[in-house]
Write an enzyme that holds these catalytic residues in place. Structure first.
Site, PDB file in Angstrom:
ATOM      1  N   ARG A 125      92.983  33.324  12.300  1.00  0.00           N
ATOM      2  CA  ARG A 125      92.062  32.785  13.301  1.00  0.00           C
ATOM      3  C   ARG A 125      90.931  33.782  13.495  1.00  0.00           C
ATOM      4  NH1 ARG A 125      91.599  29.550  18.071  1.00  0.00           N
ATOM      5  NH2 ARG A 125      90.563  30.664  19.776  1.00  0.00           N
TER       6      ARG A 125
ATOM      7  N   HIS B 279      94.200  32.691  30.274  1.00  0.00           N
ATOM      8  CA  HIS B 279      94.353  32.175  28.923  1.00  0.00           C
ATOM      9  C   HIS B 279      94.978  33.227  28.020  1.00  0.00           C
ATOM     10  CE1 HIS B 279      90.373  34.022  29.406  1.00  0.00           C
ATOM     11  NE2 HIS B 279      90.364  34.269  28.114  1.00  0.00           N
TER      12      HIS B 279
ATOM     13  N   HIS C 175      95.411  36.592  30.360  1.00  0.00           N
ATOM     14  CA  HIS C 175      94.445  37.351  31.151  1.00  0.00           C
ATOM     15  C   HIS C 175      93.349  36.413  31.630  1.00  0.00           C
ATOM     16  CE1 HIS C 175      92.585  36.990  27.208  1.00  0.00           C
ATOM     17  NE2 HIS C 175      91.423  37.259  27.760  1.00  0.00           N
TER      18      HIS C 175
ATOM     19  N   ASP D 284      88.952  36.523  32.313  1.00  0.00           N
ATOM     20  CA  ASP D 284      87.773  37.296  31.929  1.00  0.00           C
ATOM     21  C   ASP D 284      87.053  37.768  33.191  1.00  0.00           C
ATOM     22  OD1 ASP D 284      88.353  36.775  29.270  1.00  0.00           O
ATOM     23  OD2 ASP D 284      87.011  35.044  29.169  1.00  0.00           O
TER      24      ASP D 284
END
Length: 356
Positions: free
Chosen positions: A289, A279, A222, A224
């Protein structure tokens, strides 16, 4: 963890990676399919910018043009604050599911697990999205603060304050590097008391491989929508960015630095000179993570269009003028990987129509 004995292969001719979807299995929240990738990565160094370097503004512009992404060092944020917020986030995600779920579903603020947005996207993730503007009340944000110790809210508010400063510093360097006057043309949208900025805390649990070298998607590909995003994570990898040729590059983690993403709004204001970087995050099979992202957004009423100092003639604009509220509303109606700017191009580019 979940495994599937059968996989379904799907190829896209214009993309170098293979998308593999697991056989439908029972997941939390009645999710039946969890996407996974067998990525083919290229090796490419990520631009690094020292914010104390006299040439930083030139390096930032170059990185935004070529990558839409770069790492910043010597950013001025105390390591202790970054570590404190990470530990507070870990504490929240360790709460019983029944407590976390009291702040769900996100609307868009609040707690989410596996479902990303309202349009069917899923990932191997749980997250909190918090409103960064105290003038915009959010019931779900308040619920999260009630469930956590005062230290959590204090760390969140301190972090958002510091990351706003980093965002504005970078945007002012962008303005200097592009010759935009006045210098605060971009940063004042984020500094505005009505700025529609937010903070996202992500937790990606460990995930077993679906098949050989195939791992679950934590957060699908996607861009941002905001002006700028400032990301920091622990030392677990998984973040990947897409290059102009469609290849994917793994971003080495660095818990002491920040990574800057060009957002859709900044792409429009530079008339496409800067590209909003696509990304994604893949789940790690060995370590969890944790990432923290500050999204610097303009006020809802702010008009977004190519800047006249960069593109004096409107006939040269690649995008129509729109308000941030209009674009935000459109983005929330789209799928995660949709090319959202296509609806706002003056002459939609056919090459982007399959960019889903």
């Amino acid at each position: 963890m979940l495994r599937s004995s059968t996989t379904f292969l799907s190829r896209t001719h214009n993309k170098p990676n293979m998308v593999i979807l697991s056989q439908p299995v029972a997941l939390d929240n009645q999710i039946s399919v969890m996407p996974a990738y067998k990525p083919v990565l290229t090796s490419q160094p990520i631009p690094v910018v020292d914010l104390t370097d006299p040439e930083a503004k030139t390096l930032i512009v170059k990185a935004c043009e070529e990558f839409g992404f770069f790492k910043v060092v010597n950013h001025g944020v105390q390591p202790d604050l970054m570590t404190r917020l990470e530990q507070e986030a870990i504490g929240f995600f360790a709460l019983p599911q029944t407590l976390k779920s009291q702040a769900s579903p996100p609307e868009p603020y609040g707690y989410g697990s596996k479902r990303i947005g309202p349009n069917g996207d899923v990932g191997w993730i749980e997250y909190i999205l918090l409103n960064a503007n105290p003038q915009h009340s959010s019931l779900k944000t308040s619920t999260i603060f009630r469930q956590t110790p005062p230290n959590f809210r204090q760390a969140v508010e301190e972090y958002m304050h510091e990351l706003k400063q980093v965002s504005c510093k970078v945007l002012e360097m962008v303005a200097e590097g592009l010759g935009i006057e006045p210098r605060d043309t971009l940063s004042k949208m984020v500094r505005d008391e009505k700025s529609d900025s937010c903070l996202r805390l992500n937790h990606y649990p460990t995930a077993e491989e679906e098949a050989e070298n195939v791992v679950k998607v934590g957060f699908g590909e996607h861009t941002d929508p905001q002006i700028i995003s400032v990301l920091r994570s622990n030392d677990t990898g998984g973040l990947q960015i897409c290059m102009k040729d469609g290849s994917w590059v793994a971003v080495p983690p660095d818990h002491s630095s920040f990574f800057i993403n060009v957002g859709d709004a900044l792409q429009v204001m530079t008339n496409g000179r800067f590209k909003s970087v696509k990304h994604r995050v893949l789940a790690d099979t060995r370590r969890t993570r944790v990432s923290m992202i500050y999204f610097g957004g303009p006020p809802l009423s702010e008009k977004i269009a190519p800047l006249s100092c960069l593109v004096p003639k409107q006939e040269d604009w690649l995008y129509k003028e729109f308000t941030w509220s209009q674009y935000k509303s459109s983005a929330y109606k789209s799928k995660l990987g949709d090319y959202r700017l296509g609806l706002f191009e003056k002459q939609p580019l056919l090459t982007h129509m399959s960019n889903v």
